[in-house]
Design a protein around this motif. Structure first.
Motif, PDB file in Angstrom:
ATOM      1  N   ARG B 310       0.754  -1.250  -0.082  1.00 41.87           N
ATOM      2  CA  ARG B 310      -0.126   0.048   0.155  1.00 41.87           C
ATOM      3  C   ARG B 310       0.900   1.303  -0.044  1.00 41.87           C
ATOM      4  O   ARG B 310       0.685   2.239   0.655  1.00 41.87           O
ATOM      5  CB  ARG B 310      -0.860   0.118   1.161  1.00 41.87           C
ATOM      6  N   LYS B 311       1.948   1.137  -0.833  1.00 39.74           N
ATOM      7  CA  LYS B 311       2.876   2.365  -0.798  1.00 39.74           C
ATOM      8  C   LYS B 311       3.267   2.427  -2.076  1.00 39.74           C
ATOM      9  O   LYS B 311       3.630   1.551  -3.134  1.00 39.74           O
ATOM     10  CB  LYS B 311       3.980   1.980   0.090  1.00 39.74           C
ATOM     11  N   PRO B 312       3.659   3.582  -2.727  1.00 38.05           N
ATOM     12  CA  PRO B 312       4.285   4.017  -4.122  1.00 38.05           C
ATOM     13  C   PRO B 312       5.513   3.056  -4.043  1.00 38.05           C
ATOM     14  O   PRO B 312       6.109   2.820  -3.050  1.00 38.05           O
ATOM     15  CB  PRO B 312       4.576   5.404  -4.218  1.00 38.05           C
ATOM     16  N   GLU B 568      -0.109   4.969  -7.138  1.00 36.30           N
ATOM     17  CA  GLU B 568      -0.461   6.152  -6.093  1.00 36.30           C
ATOM     18  C   GLU B 568      -1.313   5.394  -4.837  1.00 36.30           C
ATOM     19  O   GLU B 568      -2.323   5.316  -4.783  1.00 36.30           O
ATOM     20  CB  GLU B 568      -1.258   7.294  -6.658  1.00 36.30           C
ATOM     21  N   PHE B 569      -0.461   5.061  -3.793  1.00 35.77           N
ATOM     22  CA  PHE B 569      -0.894   4.324  -2.573  1.00 35.77           C
ATOM     23  C   PHE B 569      -1.035   5.288  -1.320  1.00 35.77           C
ATOM     24  O   PHE B 569       0.153   5.960  -1.169  1.00 35.77           O
ATOM     25  CB  PHE B 569      -0.412   2.982  -2.340  1.00 35.77           C
ATOM     26  N   SER B 570      -1.836   5.247  -0.585  1.00 30.41           N
ATOM     27  CA  SER B 570      -1.803   5.950   0.765  1.00 30.41           C
ATOM     28  C   SER B 570      -1.442   7.321   0.486  1.00 30.41           C
ATOM     29  O   SER B 570      -0.588   7.790   1.197  1.00 30.41           O
ATOM     30  CB  SER B 570      -0.782   5.466   1.868  1.00 30.41           C
ATOM     31  N   VAL B 571      -2.025   7.961  -0.557  1.00 26.14           N
ATOM     32  CA  VAL B 571      -1.988   9.523  -0.865  1.00 26.14           C
ATOM     33  C   VAL B 571      -2.689  10.255   0.332  1.00 26.14           C
ATOM     34  O   VAL B 571      -3.427   9.977   0.668  1.00 26.14           O
ATOM     35  CB  VAL B 571      -2.437   9.732  -2.169  1.00 26.14           C
ATOM     36  N   LYS B 576      -9.623   7.060  -0.235  1.00 20.18           N
ATOM     37  CA  LYS B 576      -9.039   5.705   0.016  1.00 20.18           C
ATOM     38  C   LYS B 576      -7.896   5.593  -0.132  1.00 20.18           C
ATOM     39  O   LYS B 576      -7.188   6.551  -0.323  1.00 20.18           O
ATOM     40  CB  LYS B 576      -9.763   4.607  -1.107  1.00 20.18           C
ATOM     41  N   ASP B 577      -7.107   4.358   0.324  1.00 23.79           N
ATOM     42  CA  ASP B 577      -5.592   4.413   0.269  1.00 23.79           C
ATOM     43  C   ASP B 577      -5.075   4.059  -1.050  1.00 23.79           C
ATOM     44  O   ASP B 577      -3.747   3.609  -1.339  1.00 23.79           O
ATOM     45  CB  ASP B 577      -5.131   3.365   1.347  1.00 23.79           C
TER      46      ASP B 577
END
Lengths: 280, 591
Positions: B310-312, B568-571, B576-577
């Motif tokens: 869940r991270k770029p 684009e995760f956890s922006v 949402k994440d």
């Protein structure tokens, strides 16, 4: 799950590393002048890659365990990377890896860029499916020509029967001792014997397909390529009997293509050579 | 959301007849599955051969039921002869390298997901796509035929070095018709791969959706794109080499055969050729081939790590440059396979430095994968487990290359089990882990059902521990100087190593058997798996914006528009994440 993955990675890392550390399986003794440098280069490489191996695997295990989803509503860190870190490990990897190969360069140069000394003893190594033969030039110091297979005649564009190989009479290399003066005193053997502490130049040749001359204790391996005469030199520093293995797939009997390599004291070697000459 | 719903320009209906829908389909998704099934068949054949090899090595006298039916000559009474061992070895290598590692990641997943991920309706040349699959199929059929000829498959290894491979039946069993079929099969495969490569390159360059700049491409697409370029350039050379070898064998030429050879007491009527020429041509292909096998694995690993962390992805651009550098350098290092071959020792130095240079982008990739996990929020689904496994194996398999890339050390290790350990770890097992990652990750999209997680995890654990148990000890055998490609171990120095070989064999039997769990899971989930939603993994790329499985024309005639990079995760501040690539939602730190 996170803990399990991390633990298994750690256990695999430590177990894998342990057997290198404990030398449970290791190189055989080194009996060559150049082998010590190879072994030291290996140890240096092992230390450097070993540290990277352990650190990288442990970092992976740590990250997997530490940054598992704990279901606490925390969001992952939003980051696209870090150019400074990127540059740091790029430069570190460059220095380390290129440096390592440059450090080992002189070993390779010593084996390959410098030819054998003029006085070095010369022996031809012949490979064939699935046997080794060794030819000593005899008192005249000359190897006579070999007559193997058919010869291409460019004038007529035809192949002429030139084959004098005859296993029944023991003429494995197709020597014509009656007509070729240089062949008369050539000594062909099935064992490679050399005197200790003397430089030896081997000339590697093949009768049929590609083979590879490999003596573990000599830290020496070189292919025998049909159509080429490949020189390689070494100095053996310990007496004893060792095995020559073929290290290039050469057909159905590849695994049983082996011979013995004997390093003898000078008097023993001379005696052996006389016996061999008498048996020709 | 108006601009996202681009107008419907053209819709295509799927063909109705079975033969056009499933056999000679032009649909990249069907062709992708066809490639995957071909690779699946091949990998189980290749695996079976390796199990037979491991049986022979530790129990040379074992009688294997039914084997004498397949080869009465090679395995009389079911007992594998030393020469049949070499046949198994040759076909194991050939099948695995060409028909599994080259086929599944690129032809299979690349075909299926490249158009979907770039928002295209299909590949650029659908007919060419179909042709390249069926050409690959023909190549496999020719190779399989070697099992059923009188003296069996060739014994020259997957590298097929002349003169052994060039002088015909005198060189040993399988080297007459079998070897000819081998060369023909490889030549056909080269043609197929080049056809496929052209298609991948054109598709990536021309069919990307609006807004999808190269630097917004998912790393999977970058990997497939670069792999296609490598394939186009390297298979062309192997094809040329194959044709020359075929001419030497059947046309009386002497490209690879020097004069004055005597094979099994038979004078060989050739002269003037060079055995080393083949090695140069072969490895000019052979080394890029390693990257053809593993680049897609790197792509999918990056993709899945980011998604489940869940991270770029850490250092997207560095990843792209690293893969490109690996691609370029991959063409400059072939000589490291030839340090002891008799080529000029001076060139060994150049090849060695270039080989070490390729370790640099590889190191960058490893660091970035670990960097991606730092500060993450990891979900441990099966695809994630396999991609973590990939990273671990890539590190292990990569580091042994640091030994082999140094000519003075290669003198000792060349053609020993150390080499076997190295390339199985990195090219074999790591790439296979990439294939497993992709399978568990994309199966829901391809078939509309989830794979069973419990079975997936059991499969992961046995396989991950198993491959280390098989291939780690091979390094130790390499330290002892154990030569590879030996059918039996009769040298005195090899006898004490039999216990290690027994351990490896048993580990191989267990790990091999565990692959049946995977096969079962695959088939079971196809019919009984939980229904998959459109985006079960909460991923960001375009394939997750269409139904599972996707309709025939992918985006139902619409043209997606891209606003964001692929990871684009956890922006911060986002609802949402994860933010889909085609979502017009603003991102604070977007770039």
């Amino acid at each position: 799950m996170a803990l399990a993955v991390a633990l298994v990675v750690v256990i695999i890392t430590l177990l894998s590393g342990y057997f290198f550390w404990a030398h449970t399986w290791w190189f055989p003794i080194d009996i060559s002048k150049h082998g010590g440098a190879i072994d030291r280069q290996f140890t240096l490489t092992l230390i450097i890659t070993g540290i990277i191996f352990v650190l990288a695997q442990l970092a992976l295990a740590y990250a997997v365990w530490r940054y598992r989803d704990r279901g606490d509503g925390r969001k992952a860190r939003y980051s696209h990377g870090n150019n400074k870190l990127e540059a740091t490990w790029t430069i570190a990897a460059t220095v380390l890896f290129i440096g390592l190969t440059l450090m080992g360069y002189h070993i390779w140069a010593g084996i390959h860029f410098v030819g054998a000394a003029p006085g070095a003893m010369r022996v031809e190594v012949w490979g064939q499916q699935f046997a080794w033969y060794f030819r000593y030039p005899g008192p005249d110091g000359q190897f006579g020509p070999v007559h193997i297979g058919d010869k291409y005649d460019p004038a007529t564009g035809k192949y002429i029967d030139d084959n004098k190989v005859d296993d029944a009479t023991g003429n494995y290399l197709g020597l014509d001792r009656d007509h070729d003066a240089a062949s008369k005193d050539d000594i062909v053997t099935a064992t490679l014997a050399v005197p200790v502490n003397q430089q030896v130049e081997l000339i590697l040749r093949s009768k049929d397909v590609t083979h590879s001359f490999f003596v573990r204790e000599l830290r020496l391996k070189q292919d025998l390529v049909p159509g080429m005469e490949i020189p390689i030199h070494f100095t053996a520093t310990k007496t004893g009997r060792f095995e020559i293995a073929c290290a290039e797939l050469c057909g159905l009997g590849h695994y049983k293509m082996r011979a013995f390599f004997e390093v003898m004291t000078e008097p023993d070697y001379q005696k052996w050579l006389q016996n061999m000459a008498a048996a020709q | 959301m108006a601009e996202m719903q681009a107008e419907i320009v053209h819709r295509h209906e799927a063909p109705k007849a079975f033969i056009w829908k499933y056999i000679f389909s032009l649909d990249h998704k069907v062709i992708g599955i066809q490639y995957y099934l071909l690779a699946l068949f091949s990998v189980f054949v290749g695996l079976t051969l390796s199990i037979l090899m491991r049986i022979h090595l530790v129990w040379p006298q074992a009688s294997i039921p039914l084997l004498d039916k397949v080869s009465p000559l090679g395995a009389p009474g079911g007992v594998i002869s030393p020469e049949y061992y070499l046949s198994l070895l040759t076909l194991h290598g050939t099948i695995m390298v060409f028909f599994v590692l080259t086929t599944a990641p690129q032809g299979g997943f690349g075909n299926y997901f490249l158009p979907l991920q770039i928002g295209a309706e299909d590949m650029a040349f659908p007919r060419l796509n179909m042709l390249s699959f069926w050409t690959t199929f023909a190549g496999l059929a020719v190779l399989m035929a070697t099992f059923f000829i009188h003296d069996g498959p060739p014994i020259g290894g997957w590298t097929s070095y002349p003169p052994l491979s060039a002088v015909g039946g005198a060189a040993g069993p399988g080297m007459a018709v079998g070897e000819t079929l081998w060369v023909v099969s490889i030549a056909i495969f080269c043609v197929a791969s080049m056809l496929g490569a052209i298609n991948f390159i054109a598709t990536t360059l021309d069919l990307r959706a609006r807004g999808l700049s190269l630097m917004k491409l998912p790393l999977t697409c970058w990997a497939w794109f670069l792999t296609a370029i490598l394939g186009l350039l390297s298979f062309a050379v192997l094809l040329a080499a194959g044709v020359l070898l075929l001419l030497d064998r059947t046309g009386g030429t002497s490209f690879f055969i020097p004069g004055g050879l005597l094979v099994s007491d038979k004078p060989i009527l050739h002269s003037g050729g060079s055995p080393l020429l083949w090695q140069h041509l072969f490895w000019f292909f052979g080394h890029p081939e390693v990257y053809i096998a593993i680049l897609p694995g790197m792509g999918v690993t990056s993709h899945v790590l980011s998604t489940f962390a869940r991270k770029p992805i850490f250092g997207y651009r560095a990843m792209v440059y690293a893969m490109s550098a690996i691609g370029v350098l991959g063409f400059c290092v072939w000589g490291h396979h030839m340090f002891v071959s008799g080529m000029s020792p001076y060139s060994a130095f150049a090849f060695s430095v270039l080989t070490m240079a390729i370790a640099i982008p590889s190191a960058i990739k490893t660091f970035n994968w670990i960097g991606t996990l730092l500060g993450a929020k990891i979900r441990f689904s099966t695809p994630m487990l396999f991609s973590i496994g990939f990273v671990s194996l890539f590190v292990t398999g990569g580091l042994s290359g640091i030994f082999l890339g140094q000519p003075p050390l290669d003198i000792y290790f060349h053609d020993t089990y150390f080499v076997l350990a190295h390339f199985h770890m990195i090219m074999g097992v790591a790439s296979i882990f990439g294939i497993f990652t992709a399978t568990y990750f994309w199966f829901p999209k391809m078939f509309g059902r989830m794979m069973n997680e419990t079975l997936g995890k059991i499969h992961f654990w046995i396989t991950f521990v198993g491959v280390y148990a098989i291939f780690m000890p091979m390094h130790y055998l390499g330290l002892e100087g154990n030569p590879r490609r030996y059918a039996e171990f009769i040298d005195n120095f090899l006898l004490p190593l039999m216990s290690v070989h027994r351990f490896i064999s048993i580990a191989a039997f267990i790990t091999g058997a565990a692959q049946l769990i995977f096969l079962f899971n695959l088939i079971w989930s196809l019919f009984k798996g939980k229904k998959a939603t459109e985006n079960p993994w909460e991923a960001t790329t375009l394939e997750w914006t269409v139904p599972s499985p996707p309709p025939f024309d992918n985006f139902a005639g619409k043209h997606p528009v891209i606003y964001h990079g692929a990871y684009e995760f956890s922006v911060p501040g986002a609802e949402k994440d994860y933010i889909m690539q085609n979502s017009p939602e603003e991102v604070a730190a977007d770039h």
